[in-house]
Design a protein around this motif. Structure first.
Motif, PDB file in Angstrom:
ATOM      1  N   MET A  33       0.834  -1.203   0.000  1.00 20.20           N
ATOM      2  CA  MET A  33       0.000   0.000   0.000  1.00 20.20           C
ATOM      3  C   MET A  33       0.870   1.256   0.000  1.00 20.20           C
ATOM      4  SD  MET A  33      -3.331  -0.907   0.395  1.00 20.20           S
ATOM      5  CE  MET A  33      -4.152   0.464   1.184  1.00 20.20           C
ATOM      6  N   ASN A  34       0.406   2.276  -0.719  1.00 22.99           N
ATOM      7  CA  ASN A  34       1.036   3.593  -0.649  1.00 22.99           C
ATOM      8  C   ASN A  34       0.359   4.336   0.503  1.00 22.99           C
ATOM      9  OD1 ASN A  34       1.684   6.360  -0.984  1.00 22.99           O
ATOM     10  ND2 ASN A  34       2.120   6.028  -3.157  1.00 22.99           N
ATOM     11  N   GLY A  52      10.514  -6.042   2.935  1.00 22.39           N
ATOM     12  CA  GLY A  52      11.815  -5.614   3.456  1.00 22.39           C
ATOM     13  C   GLY A  52      12.623  -4.732   2.523  1.00 22.39           C
ATOM     14  N   ARG A  53      12.000  -4.308   1.402  1.00 23.06           N
ATOM     15  CA  ARG A  53      12.752  -3.562   0.391  1.00 23.06           C
ATOM     16  C   ARG A  53      12.031  -2.305  -0.079  1.00 23.06           C
ATOM     17  NH1 ARG A  53      13.925  -9.168  -2.365  1.00 23.06           N
ATOM     18  NH2 ARG A  53      16.039  -9.579  -1.653  1.00 23.06           N
ATOM     19  N   THR A  54      11.149  -1.767   0.745  1.00 22.98           N
ATOM     20  CA  THR A  54      10.331  -0.632   0.281  1.00 22.98           C
ATOM     21  C   THR A  54      10.781   0.687   0.909  1.00 22.98           C
ATOM     22  OG1 THR A  54       8.741  -1.031   2.053  1.00 22.98           O
ATOM     23  CG2 THR A  54       8.268  -2.050  -0.078  1.00 22.98           C
ATOM     24  N   PRO A  55      10.518   1.817   0.194  1.00 21.05           N
ATOM     25  CA  PRO A  55      10.768   3.137   0.814  1.00 21.05           C
ATOM     26  C   PRO A  55       9.707   3.419   1.877  1.00 21.05           C
ATOM     27  CG  PRO A  55       9.763   3.393  -1.349  1.00 21.05           C
ATOM     28  CD  PRO A  55      10.037   1.922  -1.186  1.00 21.05           C
ATOM     29  N   GLY A  56       9.855   4.525   2.602  1.00 24.83           N
ATOM     30  CA  GLY A  56       8.981   4.848   3.730  1.00 24.83           C
ATOM     31  C   GLY A  56       7.510   4.966   3.409  1.00 24.83           C
TER      32      GLY A  56
END
Length: 326
Positions: A33-34, A52-56
């Motif tokens: 989800m954004n 484990g690989r997403t931006p904030g």
């Protein structure tokens, strides 16, 4: 006409069985989800790649915890996406959906599952207990007056049930299964090596060098993580003996729960189980040596289902044929 479908709504994976076609979908129960826009970015395999690989601003959500819905809206979006992807809804009719839940699910949790399926486009929703459906999918004839014991070790729950004449006679559901095994491995490595590893790395360790019985010290795997002292990446080697040690307590809990179910099973059915053995299903049962460990501890023959990952979904397919008898 819309085709009837069966859904194994698992903590780790969602499997969908379409009547007449078999299993047509098997994807991780994950939604990305954004958080800025509240929009769904990815669902299933695509979302799992982001763990484990997403931006904030991108959050990867597992909408099911311990076999039940923890995030209703996200579960609804996920089901809607999967059913829409298969193009199962026609303009004029909606499919009947059979959906599975743990044996100890509460009435509130049952209602949440039914509502999520209805909003995703079901005409009528049938709920069935996972161990019963898994037993049917594993090829057990549970409709005769004889005792059958099934242990379904999934991602979020381990369901243990004695079945006879199509119903559960005695059961227990533990909120402890494949996901708990992953966290056991993570905690063991953190304590022993001062190394932080991710959920996906723990899953790889479990699959590659995970064992439940008679571990082999020469079988090892190199893994990388973040050193908790220096904060820098570091590589270590871990072997089967260490993984067995990490998983020992959780596996023992499932064995003790199984003994507890057998203790309250009527004697005639218990005698049938001694003759017929125990059926292991679910992804967790694929851990090396699981059948041997259970057989040794329970003193009963233990068999692994032919398709342990698919047993619940296959069982929905068989039970859909008897839907009119429900």
């Amino acid at each position: 006409m819309a085709k009837d479908i069966g859904i194994d709504l698992g903590t780790a994976n969602v499997l969908i069985y379409v009547k007449g076609e078999g299993i047509v979908l098997n994807e991780p129960s994950v939604v990305a989800m954004n958080t800025s826009t509240n929009e769904v970015v990815a669902v299933g395999s695509e979302a799992y790649e982001m763990v484990g690989r997403t931006p904030g601003n991108i959050q990867v959500i597992r909408p099911l915890e311990d076999g039940v819905i923890s995030d209703f809206k996200t579960t609804e979006s996920m089901l809607d996406y999967f059913i829409g992807k298969l193009n199962l809804k026609s303009r004029f009719s909606k499919p009947n959906i059979m959906i599975c839940c743990p044996a100890d699910v509460t009435s509130v949790e049952q209602r949440a599952i039914i509502e999520a399926a209805e909003k995703a486009g079901a005409k009528q929703v049938y709920l069935e207990f996972e161990p019963k459906v898994a037993a049917v999918g594993a090829g057990m004839d549970i409709f005769k007056p004889q005792g059958n014991l099934v242990i379904d070790i999934g991602g979020g729950t381990s369901d243990i049930a004695v079945l006879s004449m199509g119903s559960i006679v005695a059961s227990n559901s533990l909120r402890l299964a494949g996901d708990k095994m992953n966290s056991d491995i993570q905690n063991y490595i953190k304590q022993k090596y001062n190394l932080m590893i991710g959920e996906r790395t723990a899953e790889i360790i479990k699959k590659e060098v995970g064992t439940a019985f008679e571990p082999d010290a020469s079988s090892s795997l190199s893994i990388s993580g973040r050193d908790l002292m220096s904060g820098l990446p570091r590589e270590i080697s871990i072997n089967e003996v260490e993984v067995e040690e990490a998983l020992h307590e959780s596996l023992n809990s499932i064995i003790e729960a199984t003994k507890g179910v057998l203790e309250v099973t009527p004697p005639e059915l218990a005698a049938d189980i001694v003759d017929r053995g125990v059926m292991l299903t679910g992804g967790g049962s694929l851990l090396k040596g699981m059948d041997k460990l259970f057989s040794k501890e329970l003193q009963i023959p233990v068999f692994l289902a032919d398709q342990p990952l698919d047993s619940v979904a296959l069982g929905t397919g068989i039970l859909l044929d008897h839907i009119e008898k429900k």
